[in-house]
Scaffold this active site. Structure first.
Site: not given
Ligand code: 5GP
Ligand code: ZN
Length: 126
Positions: A12, A38, A54, A95, A108, A110
């Site tokens: 993860c 992000d 987690h 999400n 998480h 945003h």
């Molecule tokens: P989700 O689509 O799961 O709601 O959002 C996941 C978010 O995590 C996305 O906006 C993506 O850009 C961000 N993200 C994915 N991998 C990484 C990472 O390794 N580092 C950071 N800082 N953000 C990440």
């Molecule tokens: Zn995790």
């Protein structure tokens, strides 16, 4: 995925960021929560807020997570204030699952801000 992920074996990415084994631009460390920029920002300010514990998504929240969720959202409001976006306004999104486009299966929120964000159109044009 269970809540027993360890830094050494975790697949993860957000557990790895929480453990410090994957780098991220940290905005605030709340002890049991973590806020970082992000990697692919969708607004001028785009911060991700996670519990270090987690949990797959909001859909997997149990009664013993209630205080964690409250703390996470409270910390998020403080982060928004520290970033100076509280007066201009901000949006908080989480999400859950495929239809919402959840990519990272670690709960998480945003935090989106820093410019007018437009209507919440849920992916529908017009
Ligand atoms: P989700 O689509 O799961 O709601 O959002 C996941 C978010 O995590 C996305 O906006 C993506 O850009 C961000 N993200 C994915 N991998 C990484 C990472 O390794 N580092 C950071 N800082 N953000 C990440
Ligand atoms: Zn995790």
């Amino acid at each position: 995925m269970e809540e027993t992920n360890t830094a050494a074996s975790s697949p993860c990415i957000f557990c790895n960021i929480a453990a410090g084994t994957t780098p991220a631009e940290i905005v605030f460390d709340g002890g049991d929560t973590l806020f970082f920029h992000d990697i692919s920002p969708k607004a001028r300010v785009h911060v991700i807020g996670i519990p270090k514990q987690h949990v797959e998504s909001l859909g997997k929240i149990r009664a013993d997570h209630h205080s964690m969720i409250g703390k996470l959202l409270h910390d998020l409001a403080h982060v928004a204030k520290d970033l100076g976006v509280d007066e201009g306004g901000y949006r908080v999104v989480t999400n859950v699952g495929a239809d919402a486009g959840q990519e990272v299966e670690h709960l998480h929120f945003h935090l989106l801000a820093g410019e007018p964000l437009g209507p919440l159109n849920a992916g529908r044009a017009g």
